[in-house]
Design a protein around this motif. Sequence first.
Motif, short mmCIF file in Angstrom:
data_model
loop_
_atom_site.label_atom_id
_atom_site.label_comp_id
_atom_site.label_asym_id
_atom_site.label_seq_id
_atom_site.Cartn_x
_atom_site.Cartn_y
_atom_site.Cartn_z
N GLU A 25 0.85 -1.19 0.00
CA GLU A 25 0.00 0.00 0.00
C GLU A 25 0.89 1.25 0.00
OE1 GLU A 25 -3.35 2.19 2.74
OE2 GLU A 25 -2.78 0.13 3.19
N THR A 26 0.70 2.11 -0.98
CA THR A 26 1.48 3.34 -1.08
C THR A 26 0.86 4.43 -0.21
OG1 THR A 26 0.26 4.05 -3.03
CG2 THR A 26 2.33 2.89 -3.41
N ILE A 27 1.74 5.23 0.41
CA ILE A 27 1.27 6.38 1.17
C ILE A 27 1.75 7.68 0.54
CG2 ILE A 27 0.92 5.16 3.34
CD1 ILE A 27 3.64 6.25 4.27
N LEU A 28 2.69 7.59 -0.40
CA LEU A 28 3.12 8.77 -1.15
C LEU A 28 3.51 8.34 -2.56
CD1 LEU A 28 4.88 11.88 -0.10
CD2 LEU A 28 5.92 10.67 -2.01
N LYS A 110 1.40 13.16 -6.30
CA LYS A 110 0.10 12.75 -6.82
C LYS A 110 -0.78 12.21 -5.70
CE LYS A 110 1.60 13.31 -11.02
NZ LYS A 110 1.39 14.43 -11.82
N LYS A 111 -0.15 11.60 -4.68
CA LYS A 111 -0.88 11.06 -3.52
C LYS A 111 0.00 11.29 -2.31
CE LYS A 111 -2.45 6.66 -1.54
NZ LYS A 111 -2.57 5.21 -1.78
N ASN A 112 -0.59 11.79 -1.20
CA ASN A 112 0.21 12.02 -0.01
C ASN A 112 -0.61 11.70 1.24
OD1 ASN A 112 2.00 12.72 1.94
ND2 ASN A 112 2.18 14.87 1.36
N GLU A 113 -0.33 10.57 1.84
CA GLU A 113 -0.89 10.18 3.12
C GLU A 113 0.23 9.99 4.13
OE1 GLU A 113 -3.14 6.66 2.28
OE2 GLU A 113 -4.52 7.73 0.98
#
Length: 117
Positions: A25-28, A110-113
């Motif tokens: 699972e990617t978080i960034l 593009k995605k940052n958690e």
Amino acid sequence: MKKIIGILILVLICESCNHWNEKKETILLADREAPLGWVYLRIYKDKTFEFESRGLERKGDIYAGTMELKNDTIYFHYSDSIPKAGNKAILIKNIVSYFSGEYPERLEIKKNELLTE
């Protein structure tokens, strides 16, 4: 009996293949278009990462390791060689900006958690 053993072996092989194919699972996620390809940064929930520099060919150079976040700075601990972008980056709004390498590298997020972990 041989059929049962064969079926069990087949089931075990299929299960082990499924385990290898599980995606982390990617978080960034961050990237940018390079003159002849792309540069990608993927940080996973288990604090591992991949920095990939890909040219026109499908396979690129992947630099992997673990990361550590302190305030707004990411410290990359590479398991092998270090890319020319370096091993430190700062998070600025929607940009990951490397600042410790041979050249500055800026990737669009593009995605940052990452900060919610």
